[in-house]
Design an enzyme around this catalytic site. Structure first.
Site: not given
Lengths: 483, 483, 483, 483
Positions: C257, C292, C299
């Site tokens: 990130e 999302h 995932c």
């Protein structure tokens, strides 16, 4: 007569003129009504066990007032040992009755009023404490069962007592007289009300200046003029009216609740312990709630013991004792149940003396105790239902098992382990049904949720007692934060 | 007559001579018995909703056998869309009845026998599949309700069928005849048995070589000679016998279970779909269980919708709608409920065609679905009880509310929000009681636990379907482990 | 060049002049930095798997814009099948990388901007949609990785953007020009920012009239003048700088990130997709968040697969495979993991077409999906730690295992099953450490919590989508409540 | 020198020649190594706090052996009050260090060996108890820190010690000599090993006849010839090597573990407390485990206090203190944390005297305590991560905050509440990272799981102590079941 037997207790109730309505009827002799009797038996057990030498230490104590050995339910706690013994007594009774035995509310009221009146007198120069000590002597001398009554009907929960459409939705003083007061209102969800000799009334919450007339505490015989009770329905209640008792599940014991209505009842001065000193209403409520939240760490644990035993027995009768998932579920039930007990003990051992000299529990831990009680009995019940199997809710009535034609099929097809009589399986499954869905589920589940205050009430107290500021400071010290 | 109305369905039941025993009595006209009627009403709803245009897509489908529009409960799923619509139909019915509507077991049996018979024939050259197609045409043409019956009494769970003290503890063929077979035994926990036109029998588990006589599947009218049913007790069942219906909670709808006894019943050849090909017993069970575990991702979600609505209503009547903890509990209930729905949909959309052409669900996800159903309805119930408040279990009987003397007090003191009649509060609290402790708790809780197999059965399947070896390989590849 | 290989992707990054600061240094060639490279490898896997025939269906799709086969990460979903395949692709990549592979945010941004621009144009006659379609063609033709960037730094969460002490705490337009706009601000927590060719910016929440300048969406190359990135620290990040890779746990793959700073960056008109139409900011956010939240049902499930595999392997190396409690924990992990997958699939199969023609997911179920993701990976991790045993956190460094003196003791005393080399045990324990405490715990735990919105954000949406009023009506109908 | 200061303790360590290997190097002065020093500081806190008057009661006690006031960590519990004070001391230290302070294992070993040696002597006429009392005097007189060491490496868990491929996988006596014994093997996961003056060795489990040589207990200085230690890696351990300490999270305190290898170490007779009396190995293990399971109801609670404080502080810095969901999460964290404390207190107050005269805890409740510790810290951590927000894992390094170019952006964009310096936010977020993912997560999470025995070990004990047979009997009595 320091200690009555159960039988003497029942006889003493018979002498009372308590007005009880049940399903539309004024009950003649409520001590013999099949729907009410099981709950009387539960209270009677609090007398009978106190007679047994092996339980003397846990069931009785030496009174600080009379110096006599009294039933612990009438005792003012003199030490943390007393507080712990209270919890142990409750676990014992939960084990022996698998029910709510109803006598705790009185004990919790005694102890909270005792310390609160001391403090009121200290501030106002009143004599409530002496009055109350006299009352305690009366209670102890006569080994009475007393309903410690707190919960008002409350109406619209968004409004204060004096804002309600009907001013009686909280119990209140409608007239102050020279010799006493006149009260009107009701107490709802009163566990053991019908079986109690006396009612000991407390306000239901903290009261503001505008609600002074609601800040009232007093005691009164249950059959005083103006009092009537309306019996609450429980799940499966009318099974108790059937012949035979297997389908009831717990054939001897039970709990009960009632709405107790006060229609302009006169209370003489010597029976009044709070009358308008509104800032003490909250103190009293907090203490009573604290004691009562401790209580659940004993009574529900005892009931849980019985439910765990029943699940183990059901597994045995199904022939699955050795399945690892069954064993593991019994361990989980035990673990949860003992966690509740741990909380009950912990808030007791951390108890402290009040100004009046009796002991009160640790408030934070008592609220933590009760908060767990709003959760774990539900999970214990779920696991018991898992182990019991579906037959618990699809088994025909006991009448069918004894029927000339279908009885044969019931006995043929509901056999589990072939060495165990079908009747034993019936009994244990009905016992589990009783605690998880039936009449005793009221005590084991819903009362665990709402008795002594609903879950959110405990959370408010946990927030208040949790010392978050002190905890923040720990981190500032550790990380060197300066503000 | 492709589609019956609910009323036509009830009339069709009246014509049957089904033998039903209830609490020791052979019931004369079971369609009018107050304890049985609510469950008939639930099934009737499966007919009535199919008549409504707005629900046509979800409640009906075009048969691959007849080309006619049939009730989806009689349909062989032709696509994953069909599988999803099955779940949506079940959620709709759960919402409209807040009960078990009992007709799913037949649908799930149809679909599993359809594909299994195809595969038996493929191996053995038998003609079970053609027979069964004919039976399906009969069912669809007559819009029948069929009890898909699987669960045997089982006796000692540690022993195989042929090892039991009583060989009948699993249903079995006691005689092979030219024109058919004679069967003996029973099916336990039979949801909707009494209300079904037909019974469609399957073995209860995988059967070994020594248990060939237990590997049997067939259909039979519910009132065939030799069949009798013994009605199971539910919590609060006899409240349905009282006058007035508020205390019942769900006045119109309900579910039921029965023990169905087969006393040497003759089954003609054309109604037999498995007879000794024991290696297919397990296949059939696995498929039926798979479909039925999917089902719970629909029906219990619909019931959950009603329970969430009831909790929200109770909060409103208590005047606490805006409390953040109440809102949060309703969110949690919704979250859990929709998670179940997600599992129902997921195992549907991942369905695959069988060799026979109909669709079956994804086995892993269906087991995951049911496993969640053994947990979440309990937590949803707990939260509903939390929001409802203690009055749910301490409220006097409806008779008291209408009583000349105490009715006044009931109506005075049980008011919540002063703009809502007390009766509405009574209704919603009794509704919640019904689902969490009462007759419908049998369907919403215990059936969620044990219906379609107890939790451990799903865990065994999850272990088997979870491809642990493939998962280990992922890690070996990622970390470079060589063995 | 419809589909790049992983290697081509890495080469394409090398050509960029992206400014990345990491621990106080401007990184020269970020593609070769040992702390950054693992995250690039994860994205490269999204390219490499798309080249494999066996994954073609899941990894690629035929573009509705170009008619060419494109990487599914660049695709606009044309059906519920596409939505499901998205989830399956994500699970596959989670399995193959055991990491966050970072490319989803672009895909989710594409689909939400595509449908939202259509609706803005419809209302305002703007041409955002056409612009965006051109941009999509560019993305698909070049198989780009795009950072869909939403989260602003936000400063004091109690204040609106225009109320902040520093107006730049939300990204905003500081100048409107003829040919474009100048923007200033930052996007925080940007997963994959460093590895992306492009940035596609969206507002962070619904914007009011006073916050019009914050209602802006645009795309821009990651190395455009004025953009710089500051790399976020992860747990155990600097272990990647050590020699040898066993202690890293996942030697090849990782996530990352960054804070992406926009210092007065110029955006040309053709790259702007929202500019002041503030009422569409909320729509865009809700759609992106919806997509999302669906993503996490894919995932994290894939990563969970790897963690379950690792736990199973650890048990095997410890020699405890057959312990029933170990088996049961692996089942529970699988059950929880598949429940997440079920939610991902369910919100996909219930998707609907937008006005613009692409498909969006079911909003309620996508929020339910993500809400579960904020819980279950934590429990899966806990169970993995349980199975792994304490050695996972007390094992000496790999250097010690290879040390001339202490290496002998490490290899002697850390043997488990004597047939398995100690190194395998090291690898699997470090792998579990990585996912539960180490660098990948950032992706598997904290990102599961906060990615796509923190838990409370989902609860707000569940409340809004849960149709409580409809549910209340069900109960009124069932109980005959009239209001 | 009854009570050392922290500084004196550190000086005393410096005088020792303890052999410590860390990441491949033999550490010169381990007391100054930046990765080891924090754990030494934690132990030093056990000395420093004992010097403070306000903590005298909780931190010290009057020795039953010497009559002197000693550090409670060296004390033999003389009452349930002592047992409770132990838990309170541990909570205090958890609060002050937010770490594992490592000295409990010694205290728990003292108390279990003290009572067990008494019973061995009683049976065998040995003199272990007197020897051990002398040792205790030595420990108390010198205020030593002692590693109570139990866990052997264990190799293949499916095999007994004498069945292992390598006989040294359990520590054993390899030679019996006139003047003592020679031992070989290792103790794994040794908390505080490096920082201890002495090691006090116990067997790792019950030992059978064939494993007599493994039934051995003794004490030995940590730097005795033949002993070497290999330091275990922790998550984020090497951050401690960086300049500046903000990123470490807890700059001053920490915990540590090591493998302690015994290479044919000589133990003189007066230091041996068990030598072949294998039936007492299990007794010793059970007692030590019991005390140590109690310990977790203190130490982890203290750490939990700090984590709750940190979460509250993070919420404050984010400006969200008043959000009801934040408040509720803090309540839940408090509730769970206090439940652990309740269990720690409960098993203490229910303690009983051993034959030797010291007090041991209630075994069932201690196991229940630890079982909860394997769950609740994980949930508390999860809630802390929820409140903290994603920045906890995406924040750049402290170097970046101080960097001439990017420092400006870090300080601009990571501001929360504008009145709080960014550095404070950094500190509190890194503190939470440290406890949930970083070095202290090893102590707060994994050690909570496996320390004092993994969860299944507690379940075995709960099953054994749960008195299921007694519980079954309750139900038989209640329902009238006769067998």
């Amino acid at each position: 007569m320091a200690l009555m037997t159960g039988e003497e207790y029942i006889q003493s109730l018979k002498k009372m003129k308590t007005k009880v309505y049940l399903m539309g009827e004024l009950v003649e002799d409520f001590t013999n009504h099949p729907m009410i009797r099981p709950s009387i038996n539960s209270v009677a057990a609090t007398y009978d066990l106190a007679q047994q030498k092996e339980y003397e230490n846990v069931m009785t104590a030496v009174s600080n007032i009379t110096g006599e050995r009294v039933n612990r339910f009438c005792h003012l706690h003199q030490s943390t040992e007393d507080l712990k013994n209270k919890v142990k007594m409750q676990r014992l009774l939960g084990q022996k009755t698998a029910s709510c035995f109803q006598r705790c509310v009185g004990m919790d009221a005694f102890n909270s009023i005792f310390s609160t009146t001391f403090e009121i007198d200290e501030k106002y120069g009143t004599t409530y404490h002496e009055r109350f000590k006299k009352y305690m002597k009366f209670v102890q001398d006569n080994d009475l069962t007393v309903d410690g009554a707190m919960t008002d009907p409350k109406g619209d929960r968004g409004l204060a007592p004096h804002q309600q459409a009907d001013l009686d939705l909280y119990l209140r003083v409608v007239e102050q007289r020279e010799d006493g007061i006149i009260v009107r209102g009701a107490k709802a969800h009163q566990t053991g009300a019908v079986n109690s000799h006396e009612h000991l009334i407390m306000p239901t919450m903290a009261m503001g200046e505008n609600d002074k007339e609601y800040a009232v505490s007093f005691s009164i015989p249950s059959d005083a003029p103006g009092i009537l009770m309306i019996y609450g329905r429980q799940s499966c209640d009318i099974r108790k009216l059937e012949d035979g008792h297997i389908d009831v599940g717990n054939p001897k014991f039970g709990g009960q609740e009632a709405l107790v209505v006060f229609n302009d009842v006169f209370i003489p001065n010597e029976r009044i312990y709070l009358n308008g000193e509104n800032e003490f209403a909250g103190v009293l409520v907090e203490r009573f709630a604290g004691y009562h939240r401790q209580s659940y760490g004993g009574c529900k644990v005892g009931v849980g013991d019985a439910l765990i035993g029943a699940a183990a027995l059901a597994a045995e009768y199904n022939g699955v004792t050795r399945a690892s998932h069954i064993k593991d579920k019994l361990i989980e039930m035990t673990h949860l149940n003992e966690t509740l007990y741990a909380c009950g003990l912990a808030c007791s051992t951390e108890g402290v003396a009040t100004k009046a000299g009796n002991y009160q529990i640790d408030l934070l831990l008592a609220n933590v105790c009760k908060q767990n009680v709003t959760r774990f009995p539900y999970e214990i019940s779920r696991l018991a239902e898992d182990i019991a199997g579906g037959l618990m809710v699809t088994m025909p009535s006991d009448i069918d098992f004894k029927h000339p034609i279908v009885g044969e099929y019931c006995n043929k097809y509901f056999i589990g382990n072939s060495k165990v009589p079908v009747e034993n399986r019936q009994k244990v499954l009905r016992f589990i049904e009783n605690l998880t869905l039936g009449a005793s589920a009221v005590g084991y589940r819903t009362e665990s949720m709402h008795g002594a205050g609903s879950p959110q009430a405990q959370r408010v107290m946990i927030a208040r007692q949790g010392n978050i500021e002190g905890k923040k400071q720990l981190v500032k010290d550790l990380t060197g934060i300066k503000e």
